[in-house]
Scaffold this active site. Structure first.
Site, short mmCIF file in Angstrom:
data_model
loop_
_atom_site.label_atom_id
_atom_site.label_comp_id
_atom_site.label_asym_id
_atom_site.label_seq_id
_atom_site.Cartn_x
_atom_site.Cartn_y
_atom_site.Cartn_z
N SER A 180 36.59 9.78 5.15
CA SER A 180 35.10 9.69 4.37
C SER A 180 34.20 8.90 5.53
O SER A 180 32.93 9.06 5.18
CB SER A 180 35.34 9.29 2.96
OG SER A 180 35.51 8.04 3.04
N LYS A 218 32.36 2.55 1.43
CA LYS A 218 31.29 3.41 1.57
C LYS A 218 29.94 2.49 2.13
O LYS A 218 30.32 1.27 2.34
CB LYS A 218 30.93 3.75 0.35
CG LYS A 218 32.22 4.68 -0.48
CD LYS A 218 32.59 5.93 0.41
CE LYS A 218 33.74 6.59 -0.34
NZ LYS A 218 34.22 7.83 0.46
#
Length: 197
Positions: free
Chosen positions: A53, A94
């Site tokens: 990701s 993230k």
């Protein structure tokens, strides 16, 4: 006839020296272990990144250093890479996109914050390799979260690999209380060692 005999060697000083050296070394080891525990427990920690990701910024299997004290003194900044508790079992890494009070939307692969376009230079390598339409699909904050702005005490996060990331588009805002720290660098494998922008 000479009856003088050489005196027996006195080993006591040598034994005492060895005991002192062992004691000093033991104290040194104890201090190092305590400092390591303190630094690892309270200042920095390391993580292994699993998944894709955050590619190409961070690759699957890389080990990263996380600064756990930075956010004790300051709030997260836009585009920081953060580790946070996503579930009881999992921590995610993230990138901070939205800060409290921000209105966010994407249009034609461009990030808009409070109506102002923002370049995401960290995505350029990925965009060049991506050929299937938009890299970041159009969306607005209200459509994703039912909120028009990022609430106080929260951030909005996205993975750099926008086509393959579970982030605030799916899990909602991240409470700043759930943030473990800021990812500063990757240190393993050694040939990939680098600081993050």
């Amino acid at each position: 006839m000479n009856t003088d005999q050489a005196p027996e060697p006195d080993n006591r000083p040598r034994k005492q020296t060895w005991k002192r050296m062992i004691w000093s070394f033991s104290k040194l080891i104890a201090v190092v272990l305590i400092l390591t525990f303190f630094v690892r427990g309270f200042l920095f920690t390391n993580y292994i990144v699993y998944g894709k990701s955050m590619m190409p910024t961070i690759h699957d299997g890389e080990r990263i250093i996380v600064n756990k004290v930075g956010y004790e003194m300051k709030e997260p900044s836009r585009f920081d890479l953060i580790i946070f508790h996503a579930t009881e079992e999992s921590d995610y890494i993230k990138r901070v996109i939205g800060l409290p009070g921000d209105e966010i939307y994407y249009e034609d692969d461009m990030l808009y914050i409070n109506g102002v376009a923002h370049e995401e230079e960290f995505l350029e390598v990925h965009r060049e390799a991506h050929e299937n339409g938009l890299f970041t699909e159009d969306f607005d904050l209200e459509g994703q979260t039912e909120k028009t702005t990022v609430p106080d005490g929260h951030v909005f996060v996205l993975g750099d690999n926008r086509q393959n990331s579970v982030d605030s588009r799916h899990i909602g805002f991240v409470s700043t209380e759930m943030i473990v720290g800021e990812a500063n660098m990757t240190f393993w494998p050694p040939e990939n060692m680098r600081f993050f922008k």
